[in-house]
Design an enzyme around this catalytic site. Structure first.
Site, PDB file in Angstrom:
ATOM      1  N   ALA A  67       0.607  -1.183  -0.007  1.00 15.54           N
ATOM      2  CA  ALA A  67       0.033  -0.052  -0.059  1.00 15.54           C
ATOM      3  C   ALA A  67       1.096   1.148  -0.259  1.00 15.54           C
ATOM      4  O   ALA A  67       2.015   1.152   0.396  1.00 15.54           O
ATOM      5  CB  ALA A  67      -0.902   0.039   1.320  1.00 15.54           C
ATOM      6  N   ASP A  68       0.367   2.353  -0.578  1.00 13.87           N
ATOM      7  CA  ASP A  68       0.953   3.615  -0.699  1.00 13.87           C
ATOM      8  C   ASP A  68       0.023   4.613  -0.292  1.00 13.87           C
ATOM      9  O   ASP A  68      -0.889   4.955  -1.188  1.00 13.87           O
ATOM     10  CB  ASP A  68       1.839   3.873  -1.784  1.00 13.87           C
ATOM     11  CG  ASP A  68       2.657   5.138  -1.811  1.00 13.87           C
ATOM     12  OD1 ASP A  68       3.627   5.368  -0.875  1.00 13.87           O
ATOM     13  OD2 ASP A  68       2.449   5.994  -2.764  1.00 13.87           O
ATOM     14  N   THR A  69       0.202   5.667   0.439  1.00 13.96           N
ATOM     15  CA  THR A  69      -0.897   6.661   0.700  1.00 13.96           C
ATOM     16  C   THR A  69       0.079   7.855   0.562  1.00 13.96           C
ATOM     17  O   THR A  69       0.742   8.213   0.971  1.00 13.96           O
ATOM     18  CB  THR A  69      -1.367   6.664   2.094  1.00 13.96           C
ATOM     19  OG1 THR A  69      -1.936   5.290   2.374  1.00 13.96           O
ATOM     20  CG2 THR A  69      -2.542   7.698   2.273  1.00 13.96           C
ATOM     21  N   GLY A 104      -3.219   3.492  -2.598  1.00 10.78           N
ATOM     22  CA  GLY A 104      -2.904   2.506  -3.802  1.00 10.78           C
ATOM     23  C   GLY A 104      -2.741   1.132  -2.885  1.00 10.78           C
ATOM     24  O   GLY A 104      -1.922   1.237  -1.998  1.00 10.78           O
TER      25      GLY A 104
END
Length: 186
Positions: A67-69, A104
């Site tokens: 995940a990437d924020t 994502g």
């Protein structure tokens, strides 16, 4: 089947644990892309895929979550501030305005089956004067948080309203992740 979270984020771990999912943490060695010219959803998804892929290589029998924020305002991604001064500047920029939080997510299942998606949440900040910014920064360590803030830590001081997934703002759209995992059980 084994579930692995490819993230060093304690917040993501807390969210998955609260959802009742048994998992292991393996921190991804992947380097994130920082390309302001990429659309926000694509940039977050690409970084999530890089993180998941780097871990999945060593764990082909597991389902790996990457995940990437990022926080976006005026078409510019705000990652993690590198200094207290940069955190102050981010909070000043967000003050009194709405911005988008994009996370994502990439799921890589055994056999290399890959699924990427993203979640968007709109966050409206309160008007923040210098005293409010300093008071918030005195309470919350923000250097490891996208946009220089943590909604789950004294968020009521800075956030007026959110439209969308709260857990997405924290760092992982848990309901969507769980739903997609259940579509093809572990």
């Amino acid at each position: 089947m084994k579930l692995i979270l490819a993230s060093a984020s304690p917040r993501r771990s807390e969210l998955l644990a609260a959802a009742g999912l048994p998992f292991e943490v393996v921190v991804s060695p992947a380097e994130e892309i920082h390309d302001e010219s990429m659309p926000l959803d694509r940039l977050c998804e690409e970084n999530a895929a890089l993180k998941a892929s780097a871990v999945a290589v060593s764990h082909p029998d597991a389902t790996v979550i990457g995940a990437d924020t990022l926080v976006y305002i005026d078409g510019v991604p705000l990652g993690k501030p590198r200094s207290p001064e940069e955190a102050r500047a981010m909070l000043r920029r967000l003050s009194g305005r709405a911005h988008t939080v994009c996370t994502g997510v990439c799921l890589i299942r055994p056999g290399g089956i890959r699924e990427t998606f993203h979640a968007l949440t709109e966050v409206q900040f309160r008007e923040l004067d210098e005293a409010a910014i300093e008071a918030y920064l005195a309470l919350v360590h923000t250097l490891d948080k996208a946009g220089g803030y943590a909604i789950q830590e004294h968020g009521d001081r800075i956030v007026k309203e959110i439209r969308g997934s709260y857990s997405n703002v924290v760092g992982l759209p848990v309901d969507e992740v769980v739903a997609r995992l259940l579509e093809q059980p572990l």
